[in-house]
Design a protein around this motif. Structure first.
Motif, PDB file in Angstrom:
ATOM      1  N   SER A  93     -13.101  -3.232  -0.892  1.00 38.01           N
ATOM      2  CA  SER A  93     -13.282  -4.552  -1.517  1.00 38.01           C
ATOM      3  C   SER A  93     -13.476  -5.644  -0.481  1.00 38.01           C
ATOM      4  CB  SER A  93     -12.084  -4.889  -2.404  1.00 38.01           C
ATOM      5  OG  SER A  93     -10.928  -5.100  -1.611  1.00 38.01           O
TER       6      SER A  93
ATOM      7  N   GLY B  19      -7.319  -5.528  -4.106  1.00 35.43           N
ATOM      8  CA  GLY B  19      -7.194  -5.065  -2.723  1.00 35.43           C
ATOM      9  C   GLY B  19      -7.566  -3.604  -2.549  1.00 35.43           C
TER      10      GLY B  19
ATOM     11  N   ALA C 215      -9.721  -0.184  -1.704  1.00 34.61           N
ATOM     12  CA  ALA C 215     -10.519   0.195  -0.534  1.00 34.61           C
ATOM     13  C   ALA C 215     -11.968  -0.226  -0.746  1.00 34.61           C
ATOM     14  CB  ALA C 215     -10.423   1.696  -0.319  1.00 34.61           C
TER      15      ALA C 215
ATOM     16  N   HIS D  89       0.822  -1.206   0.000  1.00 37.70           N
ATOM     17  CA  HIS D  89       0.000   0.000   0.000  1.00 37.70           C
ATOM     18  C   HIS D  89       0.858   1.260   0.000  1.00 37.70           C
ATOM     19  CE1 HIS D  89      -3.476  -2.585   0.770  1.00 37.70           C
ATOM     20  NE2 HIS D  89      -4.191  -1.560   0.375  1.00 37.70           N
TER      21      HIS D  89
ATOM     22  N   THR E 180      -8.953  -2.991   4.064  1.00 36.93           N
ATOM     23  CA  THR E 180      -9.632  -2.376   2.916  1.00 36.93           C
ATOM     24  C   THR E 180     -11.027  -1.883   3.272  1.00 36.93           C
ATOM     25  OG1 THR E 180     -10.693  -4.389   2.065  1.00 36.93           O
ATOM     26  CG2 THR E 180      -8.425  -3.974   1.352  1.00 36.93           C
TER      27      THR E 180
END
Lengths: 756, 178
Positions: A616, A612, A614, A576, A741
């Motif tokens: 999800s 992945g 946000a 990330h 997430t």
């Protein structure tokens, strides 16, 4: 179940202990010399019933044609009593319906040198390379170290069972060929029938007696071709039928004439001695017979277990505790202190971290893992009968030879007078590497002068579990411009549960002694799984040993349980920060590890990986244990303060699996075990006691917590690896990554949500 | 003195009436298929059928069982032929096997009432704990047992107990009479 003869051939302990000292002392040259003069081959010590013929240590065949496969490994639910016979039956050409299974007696032929290498490797054996491995193999063989655990059973014994099947096939073919007067090479066996290559057939039972007397060729020809093969088929498990109608006997299901029932209390966790007990109160219970006291425990015996346990409650035993009582605060403090102590060591180092980290922006995170309970549904138990002729003990143990020694030592009798009847375990997850109940049952039975069945209460099983170790990690990394990790440093503070277990089961150390002995010894065992599979030029792993005053034990996945949580959670954080999609971030560093990359891309494709992003709710993790590779994708959320895992998709490459459905079952099993670690299976400790002991409050997954589960077994011709360990460690980091997430929050503790 | 019926036989246990049924079954009747896992009613390994209800045998005393009809795993079927048992075998459900008798008993009670249960009904009826992780196969196996009960499917996955060597030799060409 096979019954071992009452008096088995056992090596005297004295001669062996001298070698044990040599191993411990690390005198390499002396070791090699000492062993060179020892006998190198062992004969099978199997009993043969009338009509049965012993072919080798793994196989008997009887006149009816029944193929009796001998299995030294403990069945704990993972299907080993089917897998090893299937390997043998495939190579032999047997009919699956003619296969029977018996447990093995103790013999050096069943030593698990693979687990011994893993467990007992030290710096000097590693320096010794092949010679070091050889020395460990010799040590394990001499000691007849029969061990089940660590997913080693199939890799350890695969070739032995294949060869045993091949040998029997050749002998049977030779006997049939002689009768037909044809060369044996022209004969073959399919579906349990020997043929001359043409129309004539014979059954095993027709020639078994003659076959056992033939000699084997120098080189065993292995079966060619794929026709009629049992390998690769989802054959039914041999232990299924008896498990469906209640007739499968576990240790607490043994019934002996005149047998009585016992429950036990061992006091709080730590160095506890029995102080007093109110026998008068116990006597008020109908069915109560007697209290049996020892220095460190008291057992109540009754005509039924409930009466015994109730008497024990009323007797209200009082113990005196020496040393610091375990508590959550103390565990945390001990682990944090370890980081600043002098016992830490760098156990892995590649490249040079210093110049990479110097003056650079370092990303750092701290993680923690709480002790994890086994909570096998079957509590610790054993049934024992002790007479002047010796002791007989029925128990499920992952280390039968060591258990036998411990029972003999406790009773002060010769090892050869102890017969251990192996029964299957009602779950273990590593807990049955220890065998306290077997020793206690023997002592109580001797005191009572009649057979005794000792069953630990659930409360006792929780207090005196030997959990997986608590661990703290300080992770640091430097990211390069293109999202490549340029430097990686992991510092892990954790007690070594495997060292403690070995000290208890092999050296007879008391649990608190074993914990103290390993407190200052940094070891790779405590950080197994921290070696990252990703291509990073500069990385290092440090271990900071500690004693947290909580005796710890062998567990499914062992140190991988915490290592994977640290590594795969931190990988996700780095992805990330690098603003990269978490799967590609990993795969770009897996050029040298195509099998792991394949697992990742398969899990992602099957699970509909959305990168992945946000919202999800998706998280991913990958891991490797030896020759087993895997990746897990999960979908998770927090609803009403409760963790919900809607989907789990696992892609696993464990090499060529003889029974794919059992391999899938093992992976499913690992996923659920891993989910339990993420959800709970852990208790707070205070004043040397667990804060909870009721199973319903352990936050274990139930059916309603289980969503869609998909397991993809990647077809592979690589040598088979154990499939039991790989899945569990990946679940918690995958779930933690998924929760990020949807919450924007990192979950850096295990269990992931607070339990209270 | 408490009297009731266990597996179609009248019994009278000379035990403390407070004794949980589980221990009368296991330690007095030697019906060891019913397992002890927790003693607090959480795990369900001791589930038996009492008057058609799935009951945790560790949670009812002998006194509370007075006059009732108890069926344990040993008497669910004479030959492992109950649809739940056959479906469990066909789906390769069991692992260590310790939770299985309780699971089978709970599922058999559910299906007797409703032989076509949905996921939510199954989840509500099967609150038993399994540590090996049979859960991923459990709903499918119970639904399959339902199909067997409804006559939509036939399964013969687990052989009956007590096959003699002679019978085996008649069926399996590789075997001969001993």
């Amino acid at each position: 179940m096979g019954r071992a003869p009452l008096r088995q051939k056992g090596k005297g302990r004295q001669g062996i202990d001298r070698r044990a000292l040599l191993v411990g002392g690390g005198a390499g040259a002396g070791l090699l010399l000492a062993w060179a003069v020892w006998p190198r081959s062992y004969k099978p010590n199997l009993n043969a019933a009338p009509g049965e013929f012993v072919f080798n240590a793994f196989l008997k065949i009887d006149r009816a044609g029944q193929v009796i496969v001998i299995v030294p490994q403990l069945e704990m639910g993972q299907g080993i009593t089917t897998l090893l016979p299937q390997i043998l039956a495939d190579e032999l050409g047997a009919d699956w319906r003619a296969i029977a299974v018996q447990s093995a007696p103790e013999s050096p032929l069943y030593a698990n040198t693979l687990l011994a290498r893993e467990w007992l490797a030290s710096d000097w054996t590693r320096i010794g390379g092949e010679a070091g491995d050889w020395a460990l193999d010799q040590y394990a063989t001499r000691k007849a170290l029969m061990l089940t655990g660590g997913g080693t059973s199939v890799p350890m014994f695969h070739d032995a069972y294949r060869d045993a099947g091949a040998a029997a096939r050749i002998l049977l073919c030779k006997a049939a060929a002689k009768r037909w007067n044809v060369p044996w090479e022209s004969c073959d066996i399919q579906e349990g029938l020997i043929s001359d290559g043409g129309q004539r057939t014979l059954r095993f039972g027709d020639v078994v007696e003659a076959a056992a007397a033939f000699d084997l060729p120098e080189i065993l020809p292995l079966r060619q071709g794929m026709e009629g093969r049992l390998a690769g088929q989802d054959l039914p498990r041999l232990d299924t039928p008896s498990k469906l109608d209640g007739s499968h006997n576990f240790a607490a299901d043994i019934r002996l004439p005149d047998m009585v029932f016992a429950s036990i209390r061992q006091g709080p966790i730590g160095d506890a001695r029995l102080e007093s007990v109110n026998e008068g109160a116990a006597r008020s219970v109908t069915g109560f017979l007697k209290l049996v006291r020892s220095e460190r425990w008291v057992a109540a015996v009754g005509t039924n277990w409930w009466a015994a346990n109730k008497a024990l409650d009323l007797a209200d035993p009082v113990f005196m505790l020496d040393g610091p009582p375990v508590s959550d605060e103390r565990i945390d403090a001990a682990l944090e202190d370890a980081f600043s102590g002098s016992d830490g060591r760098r156990l892995y180092a590649q490249g040079d971290l210093l110049p990479v980290f110097e003056g650079a922006t370092i990303l750092a995170s701290e993680y923690r893992v709480d002790p994890g309970l086994h909570l096998a549904l079957e509590p610790m138990c054993a049934t024992a009968r002790v007479t002047d002729a010796g002791a007989e003990v029925w128990t499920a143990t992952q280390a039968p030879g060591l258990a036998r020694t411990a029972i003999a030592d406790a009773l002060g009798i010769d090892r050869a007078s102890v017969t251990l009847y192996p029964v299957h375990a009602g779950g273990s997850f590593g807990r049955k590497m220890d065998f306290e109940a077997a020793v206690q049952a023997a002592l109580i039975a001797r005191d009572m002068g009649r057979p005794v069945q000792l069953l630990w209460s659930r409360l006792e099983d929780v207090i005196h579990d030997r959990p997986s170790p608590p661990a703290h990690a300080r992770m640091a990394a430097k990211l390069g411009r293109s999202g490549v990790i340029e430097g990686w440093l992991a510092k892990v503070a954790a007690p070594c549960a495997m060292s403690q277990t070995w000290a208890r089961i092999a050296n007879g150390a008391l649990p608190h002694e074993a914990a103290a002995q390993s407190a200052d010894k940094a070891t790779r065992l405590a950080i197994a799984g921290m070696e990252i599979p990703y291509a990073v030029s500069n990385w290092a792993i440090d271990h900071y040993p500690s004693d947290v005053y909580l005796p710890l034990g062998f567990v499914r996945g062992n140190a991988h349980l915490h290592s994977t949580f640290f590594t795969e959670s931190f990988m996700d954080e780095l992805a990330h920060l690098a603003q990269m999609e978490a799967m590609s971030f990993r795969i770009q560093m897996l050029g040298g590890n195509p099998r792991l990359a394949h697992c990742l891309s398969t899990a992602a494709a099957m699970g509909g990986w959305q990168g992945g992003i946000a919202g999800s709710g998706q998280g991913i993790a990958a891991h490797r244990i030896g020759d087993a590779f895997g990746a897990v994708l999960v979908e998770a959320a927090i609803t009403g303060g409760k963790l919900m895992v809607g989907r789990m998709v696992a892609a696993v490459d464990c090499g060529d699996q003889v029974n794919p459905d059992i391999a899938r079952q093992q992976v499913e099993s690992g996923l659920i075990y891993g989910l339990a670690c993420a959800m709970g299976a852990s208790v707070p400790y205070d004043k040397a006691m667990p804060g909870r002991a009721i199973l319903g409050r352990m936050n274990l997954p139930r059916l309603s917590d289980i969503g869609e589960i998909t397991v993809e077994l990647i077809r592979s011709t690589a040598k088979p690896a154990g499939a039991t360990e790989i899945a569990a460690p990946m679940v918690a980091p995958a779930v933690a990554n998924a929760l990020f997430t949807v919450t924007g929050q990192r979950f850096r503790s295990l269990p992931l949500l607070s339990q209270d | 003195m408490t009297r009731f019926t266990v597996n179609d036989r009248p019994v009278q246990y000379r035990m403390d009436p407070d004794t949980p049924l589980l221990w009368a079954l296991r330690d007095a009747s030697n019906l060891t298929g019913t397992k002890y896992g927790c003693g607090t009613g959480d795990c369900g390994a001791c589930t038996v059928d009492i008057d058609g209800e799935a009951v945790r045998a560790c949670q009812v005393s002998l006194a509370q069982t007075e006059g009732r009809f108890v069926t344990t795993i040993e008497a669910l079927s004479p030959d492992r032929g109950h649809p739940v048992q056959q479906a469990f075998a066909a789906e390769n459900v069991s692992q260590c096997g310790y939770c299985i008798p309780g699971m089978v008993m709970a599922a058999s009670v559910l299906l007797r009432r409703n032989n076509d249960p949905g996921d939510e009904e199954i989840d509500a009826a099967i609150t038993n704990i399994c540590r090996c992780g049979i859960y991923p196969r459990l709903r499918g196996a119970i639904k399959r047992a339902g199909r067997i009960m409804r006559g939509e499917e036939q399964v013969a996955a687990a052989p009956p107990p007590g096959i003699t060597p002679e019978e085996a030799a008649r069926t399996v060409p590789a075997l001969r009479k001993p």
